[in-house]
Enzyme design. Structure first.
Site, PDB file in Angstrom:
ATOM      1  N   GLY A   1       0.813   2.437   7.571  1.00 46.83           N
ATOM      2  CA  GLY A   1      -0.175   1.970   6.611  1.00 46.83           C
ATOM      3  C   GLY A   1      -1.275   2.985   6.365  1.00 46.83           C
ATOM      4  O   GLY A   1      -1.948   3.416   7.293  1.00 46.83           O
TER       5      GLY A   1
ATOM      6  N   ARG B   1      -4.377  13.253  19.466  1.00 40.66           N
ATOM      7  CA  ARG B   1      -5.701  13.814  19.688  1.00 40.66           C
ATOM      8  C   ARG B   1      -6.218  13.317  21.036  1.00 40.66           C
ATOM      9  O   ARG B   1      -6.248  12.109  21.288  1.00 40.66           O
ATOM     10  CB  ARG B   1      -6.674  13.419  18.571  1.00 40.66           C
ATOM     11  N   ASN B   2      -6.603  14.252  21.880  1.00 43.37           N
ATOM     12  CA  ASN B   2      -7.150  13.896  23.187  1.00 43.37           C
ATOM     13  C   ASN B   2      -8.442  13.120  22.977  1.00 43.37           C
ATOM     14  O   ASN B   2      -9.386  13.617  22.356  1.00 43.37           O
ATOM     15  CB  ASN B   2      -7.408  15.164  24.003  1.00 43.37           C
TER      16      ASN B   2
ATOM     17  N   GLU C   1       4.673   2.432   4.096  1.00 43.69           N
ATOM     18  CA  GLU C   1       3.393   1.743   3.967  1.00 43.69           C
ATOM     19  C   GLU C   1       2.279   2.722   3.619  1.00 43.69           C
ATOM     20  O   GLU C   1       1.128   2.328   3.493  1.00 43.69           O
ATOM     21  CB  GLU C   1       3.060   1.006   5.259  1.00 43.69           C
TER      22      GLU C   1
ATOM     23  N   GLU D   1       0.812  -1.215   0.000  1.00 43.33           N
ATOM     24  CA  GLU D   1       0.000   0.000   0.000  1.00 43.33           C
ATOM     25  C   GLU D   1       0.845   1.263   0.000  1.00 43.33           C
ATOM     26  O   GLU D   1       0.306   2.369   0.017  1.00 43.33           O
ATOM     27  CB  GLU D   1      -0.950  -0.004   1.206  1.00 43.33           C
TER      28      GLU D   1
ATOM     29  N   SER E   1      -0.544   9.572   4.943  1.00 42.70           N
ATOM     30  CA  SER E   1      -0.480  10.494   3.815  1.00 42.70           C
ATOM     31  C   SER E   1       0.463  11.647   4.116  1.00 42.70           C
ATOM     32  O   SER E   1       0.566  12.097   5.255  1.00 42.70           O
ATOM     33  CB  SER E   1      -1.887  11.045   3.527  1.00 42.70           C
TER      34      SER E   1
ATOM     35  N   GLU F   1       0.265  10.385  15.908  1.00 43.26           N
ATOM     36  CA  GLU F   1      -0.469   9.177  16.278  1.00 43.26           C
ATOM     37  C   GLU F   1      -1.391   8.719  15.150  1.00 43.26           C
ATOM     38  O   GLU F   1      -1.793   9.505  14.289  1.00 43.26           O
ATOM     39  CB  GLU F   1      -1.273   9.398  17.557  1.00 43.26           C
TER      40      GLU F   1
END
Length: 329
Positions: free
Chosen positions: A227, A302-303, A210, A194, A230, A268
């Protein structure tokens, strides 16, 4: 921090084989052994005689040149000179030589001018028999059937896949269709199924790919593009900000970045950090992510309770690349 500067000599020279359509359009040019040169001579391309082709490309070149009635093209031997890589390309042969320089790792991404290359590249049908003019596909398909052959069209695009022209040593590519000619893959790089690497982009060291390395994006040594992840390139939307992923970074699965990352950064999984993303700092201050572009040792997360994007010191070690996957490429 990843060094994206590319020391090089002023120009380049190479002999190769070009495919010419019936209307004179240059479909491609393959340069098996391009070289950088301090004094290459004036820019331009000249056709070679059979004797010159054999001398510069080897004896097999003599049999490779000539009309190909099946595809409706002619293969010719050429010698292309680029006097200065800082000057923009002058024709299709020139563009192909620059793409080869990248994939042969002779020039790093952004190490030469690629201004205006799309105007010099024809839209080509890349097939199992070689490049074909798009308007001639059905004619060539019939010619192939007449010889008991099945024509496979792998893509219709301005760029071919890299591995049909260059196979750099020390890399693994699980799906060759996903790496364009002009990609720069350093030894130790693994591109999984990918993963995708565009032209004028790639890796500067051992990396796991990936996700997508868009045009103009450079990834430093020891980094992992997870994976489905971007990276924002410099083509769509007219973007001109160069995205650099530093060394030993992790862009998690399905994450994304529209800013540069320094070294030892983590984004993350599932978090897309664009230049305008509002990020809460450890002291409670809120800044736009572009203000953190290029900074090292940051964990973007992100919380899970508030949904706020936070930047925290990356004190934890994410583990780095699995050496077993890269040491025997």
């Amino acid at each position: 921090m990843t060094d994206t500067t590319a020391p090089r000599t002023s120009g380049a020279v190479a002999a190769g084989l070009a495919t010419i359509a019936a209307d004179g359009t240059v479909l491609d040019t393959w340069f098996p052994a391009p070289e950088l040169s301090d004094e290459p001579g004036p820019s331009g391309t000249e056709r070679l005689t059979a004797e010159q082709a054999a001398e510069l490309l080897g004896g097999g070149a003599t049999a490779a040149v000539g009309p190909d009635a099946r595809r409706g093209v002619e293969v010719v031997a050429v010698r292309t000179v680029i006097s200065s890589l800082d000057e923009k390309p002058v024709d299709t042969h020139d563009v192909y030589l620059r793409l080869h320089l990248l994939s042969h790792r002779l020039v790093k991404p952004h190490g030469q001018s690629l201004d205006g290359i799309f105007a010099h590249l024809a839209n080509v049908a890349w097939t199992s028999l070689g490049p074909v003019a798009v308007d001639d596909i059905e004619k060539v398909r019939l010619n192939a059937r007449a010889e008991g052959l099945h024509l496979q069209v792998t893509s219709i695009d301005k760029f071919p896949r890299m591995t049909d022209y260059v196979a750099p040593k020390g890399v693994r590519i699980a799906d060759a269709d996903r790496v364009r000619l002009g990609a720069h893959l350093s030894a130790g790089t693994t591109v999984m199924h990918e993963g995708f690497v565009n032209f004028n982009a790639g890796t500067l060291g051992t990396s796991m790919v990936e996700g997508r390395i868009s045009a103009g994006v450079v990834v430093g040594d020891g980094s992992d593009i997870g994976g489905g992840a971007s990276t924002m390139g410099t083509l769509s939307g007219g973007g001109n900000v160069r995205i650099v992923i530093g060394e030993r970074c992790l862009v998690g699965a399905e994450a994304g970045v529209g800013i540069a990352l320094g070294d030892e950064c983590v984004v993350e999984a599932g978090l897309y950090v664009t230049a305008g993303t509002r990020v809460t700092m450890p002291d409670g201050q809120v800044v736009k992510a572009r203000e953190l572009s290029g900074a090292s040792n940051i964990l973007f997360r992100r919380n899970s309770v508030t949904g706020t994007v936070e930047a925290r010191p990356n004190n934890a070690v994410w583990g780095g690349l699995n050496e077993i996957l890269h040491s025997h490429n």
